[in-house]
Design an enzyme around this catalytic site. Structure first.
Site, short mmCIF file in Angstrom:
data_model
loop_
_atom_site.label_atom_id
_atom_site.label_comp_id
_atom_site.label_asym_id
_atom_site.label_seq_id
_atom_site.Cartn_x
_atom_site.Cartn_y
_atom_site.Cartn_z
N GLU A 135 0.83 -1.21 0.00
CA GLU A 135 0.00 0.00 0.00
C GLU A 135 0.86 1.26 0.00
OE1 GLU A 135 -3.15 2.38 2.82
OE2 GLU A 135 -3.11 0.19 3.01
N THR A 174 -3.71 2.87 5.43
CA THR A 174 -5.05 2.64 5.97
C THR A 174 -5.11 1.57 7.05
OG1 THR A 174 -5.62 0.98 4.29
CG2 THR A 174 -6.11 3.29 3.77
N CYS A 204 -8.69 3.03 7.85
CA CYS A 204 -10.02 2.68 7.38
C CYS A 204 -10.92 2.23 8.53
CB CYS A 204 -9.94 1.62 6.29
SG CYS A 204 -9.79 -0.07 6.87
N SER A 232 0.25 -9.43 6.84
CA SER A 232 -0.98 -8.64 6.88
C SER A 232 -0.84 -7.56 7.94
CB SER A 232 -2.18 -9.54 7.20
OG SER A 232 -3.31 -8.77 7.55
N SER A 233 -0.70 -6.32 7.51
CA SER A 233 -0.46 -5.22 8.44
C SER A 233 -1.58 -5.12 9.47
CB SER A 233 -0.34 -3.90 7.67
OG SER A 233 -0.22 -2.81 8.56
N SER A 276 -8.41 -9.66 6.18
CA SER A 276 -8.30 -10.53 5.00
C SER A 276 -8.47 -12.00 5.33
CB SER A 276 -6.96 -10.29 4.30
OG SER A 276 -5.89 -10.26 5.22
#
Length: 318
Positions: A135, A174, A204, A232-233, A276
């Protein structure tokens, strides 16, 4: 006679919201619809979302994951991942005549447009994010080189020496920690009082909600399990949120990753999933726990989510 069991009782607090967000749902649906329309194979630049189960499931359906557009053969469609891509990527795809579909999360796209507007206004952007994350790479690729500076930590923010300190803006990735990001933006606003921030928070809604949901259960738990990938952040941030609340936390991708020694002495276990991770993996993990424990499951809901993002027009029409 009543049935006896050797299983120890385990109180399980399941956080809500958890798992898939609207942007992830949309991205996966885009790949599935592309496969229906174009047939196999459909190429996807980078993992569509950071979850091995999701990626492997799409591979079985005919998706091929690659890291660059150069790896996409002529004449086949390519989907860009939910994390977003630099502008050069669709330009290259167009030059080659490839059909491409952009699955960038609309909330990431909003940050891209904000970056363009700030640069058009002549401001230098301080971007808060994690170096190397797709991102971040995608957002930096929306504006000319040299227009953005990456800040990862509070120390970075304190050390920052911009050429024009009175002509700055800031934006953020985000999927960051809400608390960490506020600490950094507080420093930026203290040091550079004229800095321009986004109209609304860039982090987000799903990231914020999932972090708040972990806060709602962590203090009542002896351990928190987070289902998600190491890259996965937003999932890694959930582990950090639990630990900041004083509760140990572990990141697992699947139920088989559980080391049951972690649960020695645990009476109350917390469970959540990154944005996710599909709900199927949550149920898989609960089933695994139920093999060894008498699980009393409670869902603790801290927010309701009704967000839905439209598909690209080309797919909706098809």
């Amino acid at each position: 006679m009543p049935e006896t069991t050797d299983r120890l009782p385990l109180r399980l607090l399941v956080a809500a919201p958890r798992g898939f967000c609207a942007g992830v749902d949309r991205a996966i649906t885009i790949v599935e619809r592309a496969l229906e329309i174009y047939g196999r194979p459909v190429y996807v630049r980078h993992e569509i979302v950071h979850n091995k189960y999701v990626v492997d499931t799409l591979k079985e359906k005919g998706a091929v994951f690659v890291e660059t557009v150069d790896d996409v053969p002529d004449g086949v469609p390519v989907v860009f991942s939910a994390h977003g891509v630099p502008k050069a990527v669709p330009h290259k795809a167009a030059e080659r005549g490839l059909d491409y579909i952009d699955a960038t999360c609309p909330l990431v796209s909003k940050v891209h447009r904000q970056a363009e507007r700030q640069v058009d206004a002549g401001r230098h952007i301080i971007f808060i994010g994690h170096r190397g994350h797709p991102e971040v790479i995608g957002t930096f690729g929306q504006v000319p080189e040299g227009c953005m500076t990456l800040v990862e930590t509070e120390a970075d923010a304190e050390a920052l020496q911009p050429a024009e300190p009175d002509n700055l803006a800031f934006l953020t990735q985000t999927t960051l920690s809400v608390d960490d990001t506020k600490a950094i933006t507080d420093i930026l606003q203290r040091r550079f009082p004229s800095i321009v921030g986004p109209r609304g928070e860039d982090i987000c809604y799903a990231t914020s909600n999932r972090q708040q949901a972990v806060k709602a259960i962590a203090s009542s738990c002896d351990l928190v399990l987070v289902i998600g990938a190491t890259n996965s952040s937003n999932s890694v941030r959930l582990v950090e949120v639990a630990e900041r609340e004083g509760t140990p936390a572990k990141l697992v991708q699947r139920a088989d990753d559980i080391d049951f020694t972690w649960l020695d002495g645990v009476g109350t276990l917390g469970l959540t999933a990154g944005a996710s991770a599909p709900e199927l993996l949550v149920r898989e993990l609960v089933d695994k726990l139920s093999e060894r424990f008498d699980v009393q499951e409670e869902v603790i809901e801290s927010a309701k989510e009704r967000m839905v993002f439209k598909l690209p027009r080309s797919l909706e029409a098809a």
